[in-house]
Design a protein around this motif. Structure first.
Motif, short mmCIF file in Angstrom:
data_model
loop_
_atom_site.label_atom_id
_atom_site.label_comp_id
_atom_site.label_asym_id
_atom_site.label_seq_id
_atom_site.Cartn_x
_atom_site.Cartn_y
_atom_site.Cartn_z
N ARG A 102 0.84 -1.20 0.00
CA ARG A 102 0.00 0.00 0.00
C ARG A 102 0.88 1.25 0.00
O ARG A 102 0.65 2.19 -0.76
CB ARG A 102 -0.92 0.02 1.22
CG ARG A 102 -1.76 1.28 1.25
CD ARG A 102 -2.91 1.25 2.23
NE ARG A 102 -3.66 2.49 2.10
CZ ARG A 102 -4.53 2.72 1.11
NH1 ARG A 102 -4.77 1.79 0.21
NH2 ARG A 102 -5.17 3.87 1.03
N GLY A 142 2.14 -0.73 8.58
CA GLY A 142 1.45 -1.36 7.46
C GLY A 142 0.77 -2.64 7.87
O GLY A 142 -0.09 -3.15 7.16
N ILE A 143 1.19 -3.16 9.03
CA ILE A 143 0.68 -4.44 9.52
C ILE A 143 -0.10 -4.20 10.81
O ILE A 143 0.25 -3.34 11.60
CB ILE A 143 1.87 -5.40 9.77
CG1 ILE A 143 2.45 -5.86 8.43
CG2 ILE A 143 1.47 -6.58 10.65
CD1 ILE A 143 3.78 -6.57 8.54
N LYS A 144 -1.18 -4.98 11.00
CA LYS A 144 -1.93 -4.94 12.26
C LYS A 144 -1.80 -6.30 12.94
O LYS A 144 -1.78 -7.33 12.25
CB LYS A 144 -3.40 -4.63 12.00
CG LYS A 144 -3.63 -3.25 11.38
CD LYS A 144 -5.09 -3.04 11.00
CE LYS A 144 -5.28 -1.63 10.46
NZ LYS A 144 -6.66 -1.42 9.96
N ARG A 163 -13.17 -8.19 8.30
CA ARG A 163 -13.82 -7.04 7.64
C ARG A 163 -12.83 -5.90 7.40
O ARG A 163 -13.14 -4.97 6.66
CB ARG A 163 -14.98 -6.53 8.51
CG ARG A 163 -16.09 -7.55 8.62
CD ARG A 163 -17.22 -7.03 9.47
NE ARG A 163 -18.10 -8.13 9.88
CZ ARG A 163 -19.18 -7.98 10.62
NH1 ARG A 163 -19.53 -6.78 11.03
NH2 ARG A 163 -19.91 -9.02 10.94
N ASP A 164 -11.69 -5.96 8.03
CA ASP A 164 -10.70 -4.89 7.93
C ASP A 164 -10.05 -4.90 6.54
O ASP A 164 -9.89 -5.96 5.93
CB ASP A 164 -9.63 -5.11 9.00
CG ASP A 164 -8.79 -3.88 9.25
OD1 ASP A 164 -9.07 -3.17 10.22
OD2 ASP A 164 -7.85 -3.64 8.46
N ASN A 165 -9.70 -3.74 6.04
CA ASN A 165 -9.15 -3.64 4.69
C ASN A 165 -7.62 -3.62 4.65
O ASN A 165 -7.02 -3.35 3.60
CB ASN A 165 -9.71 -2.42 3.98
CG ASN A 165 -11.15 -2.64 3.57
OD1 ASN A 165 -11.49 -3.70 3.04
ND2 ASN A 165 -12.02 -1.68 3.85
N ASP A 166 -6.99 -3.87 5.76
CA ASP A 166 -5.52 -3.95 5.82
C ASP A 166 -5.12 -5.36 6.24
O ASP A 166 -5.95 -6.13 6.71
CB ASP A 166 -5.00 -2.94 6.86
CG ASP A 166 -5.24 -1.50 6.42
OD1 ASP A 166 -4.82 -1.15 5.31
OD2 ASP A 166 -5.86 -0.73 7.19
#
Lengths: 325, 368
Positions: A102, A142-144, A163-166
């Motif tokens: 991203r 950038g990471i969760k 549901r998260d977009n990352d």
């Protein structure tokens, strides 16, 4: 509210999201026919069929990379790693590709991928299968990264992650898979980045995540019963994003902090939390911050010694008393 | 002295550039005059863009690594000229040619090289990380072979969504020894994915010649047999041949959802990157020989001149226009602003860039 296990809670989360969104795909080693190496995905193949529940070869760099590529086109893969320890052979995909794409594309691309699996020691399997990489991975913007400790949080965080977009990396714990707890029947999520005060107290704040929360809650009981100390236990639930406010609010109330985690001490999650507390609540502290982590060595095989290597109730109680002294 | 790289391209050396035996292949014979001129124009634009980059690099305006595509133009041009709306591409770090071929502008490409906010990735990616997902171009990847699983995943997604499409996953000859590439091969064949692995074999993995780096049964593509996958070898100086043979692989992907490995013999005229002085591992004569006998842009020009599609005047005009376009892009890149310090922490998370009621994240995610 039903009482279900941590394992069933994870499965329920995936089941509900598979039903809600036809782009959700479960992939991993032994997730389909074998019903999951740890039975987390048991029954999903039968219910959803082989297009949605996909067995992969033992080929982490390949199939994790494949999932990341598919997520760029809008598929929402939920990838199981049999152990997070195996992520190390897919590190380039997990960090360089999912974590950076991203940014390097100036925001043109996103990777709505979930990678999940157990990340824990304490199972008598030696160093290669006992890694806890949440701090390593959370150190990459950038990471969760989330680490549920209870069935309620496991389900809610898993649903939020899907549901998260990352890219969201969910670190589970094989020792918790059979733990039972109350889970609502209706749809809910636990947003990423919201900590939970698992026990209210006034004399000491324990900050923990994953199974260390359960250990800390047991220690808190003993501290109250045997030492008359009121301990508050803050469960981070999410490492990145991090709920700084809940940590600080608790420390401002108790004025003492003990950080407990199953990582090795060097560059653990507690290093970041300790920095946060000293930087934003230094004047609130009545004692230095202490911590309990695993003894700094590769995970030992011998079960009796491994139980001592990791944070346990006795070590947490002893360290808490030092902070309170 | 290492053996000349062209010796590892036996087919390529046997037949010096001349009239292409693939000119009459249906995929080429069916091209209109305008389409042929457009394809030549694109190849010329890649050539002049890259040559302009050299000057800007030498002026110190391009940082990091700069891997030039000069000599390899027919590979990107031939393969990408065949693609339709559900065909995707992904490549390694020698990615400028592919970007220009899918329709990225020289301005955004040049500005990315000089780290400007007007660059295709807003100055956050650089030479190795071009992206244009709106044009089905998914990068631009810096780690050798790391893009192979991603390309396989793009093909998986195309298939999952029920689309008749494909993904072309490009890599260099050095990438074929990476584990990730073998894992991608296995998954592609095991799951019948519409992916075409394009090995752009320029003879050298950085400064190590193919014979010093790679054990193989005659050619690199043949490794596909170990994965029960179709393969072919292509002379990469002949854009007609590239198109003819890629079209077969593309048909296999579209109609049978099967993968292919294509090894395309090609050559780079400059070092691995601009940081490579190119003095230790190959002979200048080897470069000269290829340039004189097989230059892909000149070969296609000759082809089109003999077909009377192109005239010398038109060719000159096309080349001058491409040079002028590259010059303008250089000025654009020079005059564009840098990103700001505040921009450093943008585009890390989708959820941060798109905060709204459905956001599933709270808390601190960017740290002081």
């Amino acid at each position: 509210m039903a009482v279900i296990s941590y394992r069933e809670a994870l499965r329920a989360a995936m089941r509900e999201e598979l039903k809600r969104d036809d782009k959700v795909v479960i992939m991993g080693e032994e997730v389909a026919q074998f019903n999951g190496a740890y039975k987390v995905t048991e029954g999903l193949l039968k219910e959803f069929g082989p297009k949605r529940i996909v067995d992969t070869p033992i080929s982490e760099a390949g199939f994790i990379g494949l999932g990341i590529g598919a997520s760029m086109l809008g598929i929402r893969p939920v990838m199981e790693l049999m152990f997070w320890s195996f992520s190390y052979v897919a590190f380039d995909q997990i960090v360089n590709n999912a974590g950076n794409i991203r940014y390097m594309s100036g925001g043109l691309i996103n990777c709505p991928i979930v990678i999940r699996g157990p990340a824990n020691g304490g199972t008598n399997v030696g160093a290669t299968h006992s890694h806890t990489p949440e701090a390593i991975l959370a150190s990459h913007p950038g990471i969760k990264v989330v680490c549920p400790a209870t069935p309620y949080d496991a389900k809610g965080l898993m649903k939020a992650a899907i549901r998260d977009n990352d890219p969201v990396y969910v670190m589970e714990n094989t020792i918790l898979y059979n733990d039972k707890g109350e889970v609502p029947d209706e749809d809910y999520i636990v947003p990423l980045g919201v900590a939970d005060v698992k026990r209210l107290g006034t004399d000491l704040t324990i900050v923990a995540h994953g199974r260390a929360v359960i250990t800390s809650l047991k220690a808190a009981e003993i501290l109250e019963k045997e030492h008359g100390v009121s301990v508050e236990v803050v469960d981070l639930r999410s490492i990145r994003p991090l709920d700084e406010e809940t940590i600080l609010a608790s420390v401002r109330k108790t004025h003492r902090a003990l950080l407990v985690e199953e990582n090795k001490p060097f560059c653990g999650v507690d290093a970041q939390v300790a920095y946060l507390i000293q930087s934003k609540a230094f004047d609130e502290l009545d004692a230095p911050i202490h911590r309990v982590s695993s003894i700094d060595a590769p995970q030992i095989y011998c079960k009796r010694m491994e139980d001592l290597q990791m944070p346990n109730v006795e070590r947490v109680v002893a360290e808490a008393l030092k902070v309170l002294a | 002295m290492a053996k000349p790289a062209v010796l590892t391209h036996p087919e390529s050396l046997k037949r010096p550039a001349g009239p292409s035996e693939y000119a009459k292949d249906p995929v080429n014979a069916s091209m209109s005059k305008a389409e042929k001129i457009a394809l030549y124009t694109k190849m010329a634009r890649i050539r002049h863009f890259e040559q302009r980059c050299i000057r800007i690099y030498q002026q110190g305006k391009i940082g990091g690594f700069l891997h030039l595509y000069v000599g390899q133009e027919a590979v990107a041009a031939g393969t990408i000229s065949l693609l339709g709306k559900n065909d995707h591409i992904i490549t390694g770090y020698r990615d400028h040619g592919h970007g220009l071929m899918v329709g990225m502008g020289m301005n955004e490409c040049m500005a990315e090289l000089t780290g400007r906010v007007t660059g295709c990735s807003q100055g956050k990616g650089g030479s190795m990380h071009y992206f244009a997902p709106d044009k089905n171009y998914w990068g631009g990847h810096g780690i050798v072979g790391g893009q192979a699983p991603l390309g396989t995943g793009l093909a998986y997604a195309v298939k999952y969504l029920g689309l008749k499409g494909s993904c072309l996953a490009y890599m260099g000859d050095g990438a074929v020894n990476q584990g990730a590439v073998h894992e991608a091969y296995n998954l592609a064949s095991l799951w019948d994915l519409p992916v075409i692995f394009v090995v752009e074999n320029n003879g050298y993995s950085m400064g190590t010649s193919q014979e010093r780096s790679t054990a193989h049964p005659g050619c690199l593509a043949k490794r596909a047999e170990g994965y029960n996958m179709a393969w072919d070898v292509i002379n990469g100086h002949d854009v007609y041949e590239v198109r003819a043979k890629t079209a077969i692989a593309l048909k296999r992907a579209h109609e049978e959802s099967k993968p292919t490995v294509l090894e395309i013999f090609t050559y780079r005229y400059f070092g691995h990157s601009m940081a490579d002085p190119d003095k230790t591992y190959r002979d200048k004569e080897e470069i000269k020989e290829y340039r004189e006998k097989k230059d892909p842009v000149l070969a296609f020009e000759q082809e089109l001149l003999s077909e009377k599609v192109l005239t010398p005047e038109l060719s000159l005009k096309i080349n001058e226009a491409a040079m002028a376009e590259a010059d303008k892009a250089a000025i654009f890149a020079d005059e564009s602003p840098d990103p700001t310090v505040a921009d450093i922490t943008k585009h890390i998370y989708w959820e941060e860039d798109n905060r709204g009621p459905k956001t599933t994240s709270r808390g601190t995610i960017i740290f002081e």
